[in-house]
Design an enzyme around this catalytic site. Sequence first.
Site, PDB file in Angstrom:
ATOM      1  N   ASP A   1     -12.059 -10.506  -0.159  1.00  0.00           N
ATOM      2  CA  ASP A   1     -13.345 -10.691   0.503  1.00  0.00           C
ATOM      3  C   ASP A   1     -14.338  -9.791  -0.201  1.00  0.00           C
ATOM      4  OD1 ASP A   1     -12.696  -8.133   1.669  1.00  0.00           O
ATOM      5  OD2 ASP A   1     -11.871  -9.141   3.425  1.00  0.00           O
TER       6      ASP A   1
ATOM      7  N   ASN B   1       1.940  -5.106  -3.164  1.00  0.00           N
ATOM      8  CA  ASN B   1       0.596  -5.524  -2.773  1.00  0.00           C
ATOM      9  C   ASN B   1      -0.234  -4.288  -2.443  1.00  0.00           C
ATOM     10  OD1 ASN B   1      -1.279  -7.707  -2.001  1.00  0.00           O
ATOM     11  ND2 ASN B   1      -1.036  -6.926   0.087  1.00  0.00           N
TER      12      ASN B   1
ATOM     13  N   GLU C   1       0.818  -1.226   0.000  1.00  0.00           N
ATOM     14  CA  GLU C   1       0.000   0.000   0.000  1.00  0.00           C
ATOM     15  C   GLU C   1       0.847   1.268   0.000  1.00  0.00           C
ATOM     16  OE1 GLU C   1      -2.772  -0.395   3.234  1.00  0.00           O
ATOM     17  OE2 GLU C   1      -3.461  -2.364   2.568  1.00  0.00           O
TER      18      GLU C   1
ATOM     19  N   HIS D   1     -10.293  -6.372  -1.903  1.00  0.00           N
ATOM     20  CA  HIS D   1     -11.332  -6.193  -0.888  1.00  0.00           C
ATOM     21  C   HIS D   1     -12.484  -5.447  -1.568  1.00  0.00           C
ATOM     22  CE1 HIS D   1      -8.841  -7.610   2.387  1.00  0.00           C
ATOM     23  NE2 HIS D   1      -7.875  -6.766   2.048  1.00  0.00           N
TER      24      HIS D   1
ATOM     25  N   GLU E   1      -5.939 -11.057  -0.995  1.00  0.00           N
ATOM     26  CA  GLU E   1      -6.689 -10.834   0.250  1.00  0.00           C
ATOM     27  C   GLU E   1      -8.188 -10.721  -0.006  1.00  0.00           C
ATOM     28  OE1 GLU E   1      -5.227  -7.514   2.562  1.00  0.00           O
ATOM     29  OE2 GLU E   1      -3.135  -7.855   1.971  1.00  0.00           O
TER      30      GLU E   1
END
Length: 389
Positions: free
Chosen positions: A290, A223, A180, A259, A288
Amino acid sequence: MNRRLPVLRIGAASAVAALCLTAVPQAASAAPPATPPGLAQQDTLRWNTPKDFRIGSAVAGGGHHTSADYPEPFPSDPEYRSVLAREFSSLTPENQMKWEFIHPEEGVYDFGPADDIVDFAEANGQVVRGHTLFWHSQNPDWLENGDHTPEELRAVLKEHIYTVVGHYEGRIQQWEVANEIFDDSGRLRTEDNIWLRELGPGIIADIFRWAHDADPNAQLFFNDYNVEGLNAKSDAYYALIQDLLAQGVPVHGFGMQTHLGLQYGFDGRMQQNLQRFDDLGLETAVTEIDVRGPVGADGQMSPELRQKQADWYRMALEACLAVEDCNSFTVWGVLDEHSWVPNTFPGYGDALTMEGGYERKPAYDALQETLVRSQPGGDAKWEHHPAFR
């Protein structure tokens, strides 16, 4: 700052580690098979994953779990560990390798919880993604509020990377080295990232070189979130990585956190975006994922939204499977009750693929079907699959 040799706190939870198989430590470059050797065919995600593809999960621990009304699942819950071993071929420590957990005091390292996860993965024929070495968040107070000169900060960062990556040399398949580092407008986080603020953007090349030196066999990734489609942030990574590769910096991969929120649209250019990073010669990964939505008092979405969620999981997995070197797809947790989402986005949740007593949601079924159908003869295999019947 007085320099001192690091103190290592290394846990030993071997009883937790061994669950299904006998552990044989393997180098990260010699990855174990995607399906568990010695186990009969199972109606699981892991068993139905194509060869050389990894289906992963975050291992719950640290962060919001420390104040939750349940004990941390990994060390305390045998059923949780059984599901991790059965369903997934890749594990990512959710918080256990972040600075505030693994380097809680200056010169002191606590490897215990992370060691337990790596031991467990080796015992169950799984690979591990290291998460993360360079981030603006979840840093310990001694670092963020310390009185370090830039030269001292550089030495602290270099020591951390050599110590942590070196501790796991040969045991981590992929490291999320830089996490990030851009905001959504594509600008470097030069205010809230202590390393970029104090050391400048040139430190990015250094951390990849240091990590590669500490473990030459590990694949090293950028990432970030909100980089699924073609936008200012993913463009910034694309330009930066091209520049670093031209300098000979050992960058090996690009990870999309993914996400997603059902209140927003699904960016249909995800495959196109993954492909352009693949064309640079990189590994890519969904790291990651979701998919959250608005929930009622029971913490669940409506059946219609759950089906939409399943469709989004399917589309993300299909995008990854369609790109040659997108070889890893990690769901950010197992059970909804352990998810970070409700704590961060009040009124939203139901973001993962299982609930309650590990009941499978439509999102789980969508992932399993997509994995089966992606393989040669997959349509016929799915028609005879236990889940289909």
